[in-house]
Design an enzyme around this catalytic site. Structure first.
Site, mmCIF file in Angstrom:
data_model
loop_
_atom_site.group_PDB
_atom_site.id
_atom_site.type_symbol
_atom_site.label_atom_id
_atom_site.label_comp_id
_atom_site.label_asym_id
_atom_site.label_seq_id
_atom_site.Cartn_x
_atom_site.Cartn_y
_atom_site.Cartn_z
ATOM 1 N N ASP A 98 -69.799 -56.985 -80.180
ATOM 2 C CA ASP A 98 -71.096 -56.674 -79.589
ATOM 3 C C ASP A 98 -72.025 -57.853 -79.866
ATOM 4 O O ASP A 98 -72.166 -58.281 -81.017
ATOM 5 C CB ASP A 98 -71.642 -55.398 -80.241
ATOM 6 C CG ASP A 98 -72.317 -54.487 -79.244
ATOM 7 O OD1 ASP A 98 -73.160 -54.987 -78.490
ATOM 8 O OD2 ASP A 98 -71.992 -53.281 -79.225
ATOM 9 N N ASP A 200 -75.449 -56.764 -75.431
ATOM 10 C CA ASP A 200 -76.485 -55.744 -75.552
ATOM 11 C C ASP A 200 -77.729 -56.098 -74.724
ATOM 12 O O ASP A 200 -78.232 -57.228 -74.830
ATOM 13 C CB ASP A 200 -76.866 -55.668 -77.045
ATOM 14 C CG ASP A 200 -77.701 -54.466 -77.385
ATOM 15 O OD1 ASP A 200 -77.192 -53.344 -77.323
ATOM 16 O OD2 ASP A 200 -78.892 -54.658 -77.730
ATOM 17 N N GLU A 242 -74.724 -55.347 -70.672
ATOM 18 C CA GLU A 242 -75.396 -54.044 -70.554
ATOM 19 C C GLU A 242 -76.686 -54.255 -69.772
ATOM 20 O O GLU A 242 -77.584 -54.944 -70.235
ATOM 21 C CB GLU A 242 -75.701 -53.479 -71.944
ATOM 22 C CG GLU A 242 -76.259 -52.069 -71.882
ATOM 23 C CD GLU A 242 -77.056 -51.659 -73.123
ATOM 24 O OE1 GLU A 242 -77.214 -50.458 -73.360
ATOM 25 O OE2 GLU A 242 -77.558 -52.552 -73.840
ATOM 26 N N HIS A 316 -71.891 -44.927 -77.082
ATOM 27 C CA HIS A 316 -72.591 -44.456 -78.281
ATOM 28 C C HIS A 316 -74.050 -44.081 -78.024
ATOM 29 O O HIS A 316 -74.726 -43.613 -78.931
ATOM 30 C CB HIS A 316 -72.521 -45.549 -79.342
ATOM 31 C CG HIS A 316 -73.247 -46.781 -78.918
ATOM 32 N ND1 HIS A 316 -72.806 -47.575 -77.867
ATOM 33 C CD2 HIS A 316 -74.405 -47.338 -79.337
ATOM 34 C CE1 HIS A 316 -73.666 -48.565 -77.685
ATOM 35 N NE2 HIS A 316 -74.636 -48.446 -78.551
ATOM 36 N N ASP A 317 -74.556 -44.336 -76.820
ATOM 37 C CA ASP A 317 -75.942 -43.981 -76.487
ATOM 38 C C ASP A 317 -76.015 -42.737 -75.599
ATOM 39 O O ASP A 317 -77.115 -42.299 -75.249
ATOM 40 C CB ASP A 317 -76.615 -45.126 -75.709
ATOM 41 C CG ASP A 317 -76.786 -46.390 -76.539
ATOM 42 O OD1 ASP A 317 -76.927 -46.283 -77.771
ATOM 43 O OD2 ASP A 317 -76.775 -47.482 -75.938
HETATM 44 C C1 NOJ Z 1 -78.465 -50.867 -76.464
HETATM 45 C C2 NOJ Z 1 -77.535 -50.312 -77.482
HETATM 46 O O1 NOJ Z 1 -76.422 -49.771 -76.843
HETATM 47 C C3 NOJ Z 1 -78.320 -49.310 -78.283
HETATM 48 O O2 NOJ Z 1 -77.509 -48.544 -79.144
HETATM 49 C C4 NOJ Z 1 -79.375 -50.059 -79.049
HETATM 50 O O3 NOJ Z 1 -80.214 -49.136 -79.710
HETATM 51 C C5 NOJ Z 1 -80.236 -50.907 -78.120
HETATM 52 N N1 NOJ Z 1 -79.478 -51.607 -77.142
HETATM 53 C C6 NOJ Z 1 -80.998 -51.933 -78.917
HETATM 54 O O4 NOJ Z 1 -80.124 -52.912 -79.421
#
Ligand code: NOJ
Length: 543
Positions: A98, A200, A242, A316-317
């Site tokens: 990541d 990210d 992302e 994970h989000d």
């Molecule tokens: C996206 C990530 O997937 C998330 O988990 C994170 O809180 C934010 N970016 C900030 O890095």
């Protein structure tokens, strides 16, 4: 389109904190991942995307990095990660790291220096602004984690920008020194033999804060092109950005191979379609299948040779897919398999989030005290202050809190789901006695083996990788059906997205009719309408 190894790969996302704890401290770790590589090899995946394991005060579970070139003690050491890269490679699995470079932790040495004084050499690594005339923050820009995106630094009287938590100051990508530091760091990791990067919130690095441009700024694509050139461009790796706001047109800018930026992006339209316009994920909207099909159809047909899709239901989000689009009460196994089939037979690189392959569900925590996620806790506090009731907020959390994905992986039915011998950092989901890896491996009809077959089909059949996508029955309210066609080879994929029986008629002539996979162990004959049981889903070879 030039063929790439990652076109036919399947990626598995490991969230290290919740995967497997090898030393009993309640937190998953790298040795834990190493000990589960045989399991992942059995599933058949090709790549592991490792959520951050770097040194971090863990304000946002590692997405707040204090040293990009070291590992958080709770996860292990640099030797552990080197061992992981090697042992994964021995099993034909690549590790992608990541890359979190929109921001660092406020405990990163650069920020500690930057705060010391306005003329510190590191000051300009971050984004500072004077207070506005009334002594307030420079603008009303809001943090993605709630509250102002500006934090006052008492020493200098200036504000720094943090689009996420105040412990995640944004790096200044307009500073060439920052650009060089990040590129050097990326090369350092690439030299260790990693298979690429998941980037990210990469769409934020081209921001022009004074013009109020946050995502997708004009400098974004030039920056990605320089990154490609200076780091991974001549290495055969997978890079995935992302990008929450991506459209089909912007996706081409990132992933058109001739532009030399990244391999693919994550787009989120199929996720945010269930969010409320005003209150976002905290007031979820009912799921609309017709809309979902429209979105996938647009992405499946829109990129052509100018890009490549990533395919995912969860990470994970996000909430667990079987709870969001399936039925985790009455048809958990059927709907988990149906969702896997629907996604994995599309064109693109599929991503599996840990636990998805055994049909793990959202977690019904009753008390706010059980939640650990900074975003969940901030919004709970702020929305209640705005007038939401506790009950209303819990509905939002049960549907969409990031902690739904973050409860520990269920390995077996023993103490703490076999995740740890100690006390886990977040409670395990109480349904682990029914849903766990050991039970899944012992049952030939489990979700695990269904996913294993989906992965195998991608390996065996070029039509799964490169076939053209055609959506069928776009207005049907229960069925998601499509074909994939490559030369003479053709697949029909039909899924019932509801708990009610239905039927589907394929009205074109078919040359052959061979059932490749069904979540009801059925075989199908297309001469008659297909009768579909609740959440029934089939892959049929028709050419
Ligand atoms: C996206 C990530 O997937 C998330 O988990 C994170 O809180 C934010 N970016 C900030 O890095």
């Amino acid at each position: 389109m030039e063929k790439k190894w990652w076109h036919q790969s399947v990626v598995y996302q490991v969230y290290p904190r919740s995967f497997y704890d090898s030393n009993g401290d309640g937190i998953g770790d790298i040795q834990g991942i190493i000990s589960k590589l045989d399991y992942l090899q059995k599933l058949g995946i090709d790549v592991i995307w490792l959520s951050p394991v770097y040194d971090s005060p863990m304000d946002d579970n590692g997405y707040d990095i204090s040293n990009y070139q070291d590992i958080a003690k709770e996860f292990g050491t640099l030797e552990d990660i080197e061992q992981l890269i090697k042992e994964a490679k021995d099993r034909g699995i690549k590790i992608i790291m990541d890359l979190v470079v929109n921001h660092t932790s406020d405990e990163h040495a650069w920020f500690i220096e930057a705060k010391k004084s306005k003329d510190n050499p590191y000051r300009d690594y971050y984004i500072w602004r004077k207070p506005n005339e009334g002594g307030n923050p420079p603008s009303d820009l809001e943090s993605i984690f709630s509250g102002s995106a500006w934090e006052l630094d008492d020493v200098s009287g200036e504000y720094y920008l943090h689009l996420f938590s105040k412990k995640q100051p944004d790096l200044n990508w307009e500073n060439d020194k920052v650009v060089k530091e990040v590129f050097d760091m990326m090369n350092w990791w690439l030299d260790k033999g990693i298979g690429g990067f998941r980037m990210d919130v990469i769409d934020l690095i081209g921001k022009e804060i004074d013009k109020n441009i946050i995502s997708n700024g004009p400098k974004l694509h030039p920056l990605l092109q320089s990154m490609n050139k200076a780091t991974f461009g001549d290495r055969d790796v997978l890079t995935v950005g992302e990008t929450w706001g991506a459209t089909v047109d912007t996706a081409k800018l990132y992933s058109d191979p001739t532009r030399q930026e990244v391999s693919m992006i994550f787009q989120f339209e199929h996720i945010t379609m269930c969010w409320d316009d005003e209150h976002g994920k905290w007031r979820p909207k009912p799921f609309d299948l017709i809309k979902l099909k429209e979105i996938f159809n647009k992405w499946q047909t829109g990129l052509g040779d100018q890009g490549w899709n990533s395919l995912f239901w969860n990470n994970h989000d996000l909430p667990r897919t079987v709870s969001k689009y399936g039925d985790d009460k009455n048809y958990r196994i059927e709907s988990a398999k149906m969702l896997g089939t629907t996604l994995h037979m599309m064109r693109g690189t599929p991503y599996i989030f840990q636990g998805e392959e055994i049909g793990m569900t959202n977690v019904p925590f009753e008390s706010i005290d059980c939640y650990r996620d900074i975003e969940t806790l901030n919004f709970y506090r702020d929305k209640i202050a705005e007038g939401f009731t506790h009950e209303e907020m819990m509905v939002g959390l049960w549907a969409n809190s990031r902690d739904n994905a973050r409860t520990p992986m269920h390995w077996n039915e023993s103490h703490q789901a076999g995740f740890t011998t100690g006390t886990p950092w977040i409670n395990v989901n109480p349904n682990y006695t029914d849903i766990n890896v050991e039970a899944a491996l012992a049952d030939e009809n489990s979700v695990f083996y269904h996913y294993q077959k989906l992965i195998q089909l991608r390996k065996e059949m070029p039509v799964v990788v490169y076939g053209d996508f055609e959506l069928l029955a776009p207005k049907d309210k229960q069925i998601f059906a499509y074909t994939r066609t490559l030369d003479d080879s053709k697949l029909l994929v039909v899924s019932n997205f509801s708990a009610k029986k239905t039927s589907f008629t394929y009205d074109k002539p078919v040359e052959s009719c061979k059932t490749l996979l069904s979540n009801y162990s059925s075989t199908y004959d297309l001469k008659q309408p297909l009768a579909l049981a609740p959440y029934e889903s089939a892959i049929i070879q028709i050419g």
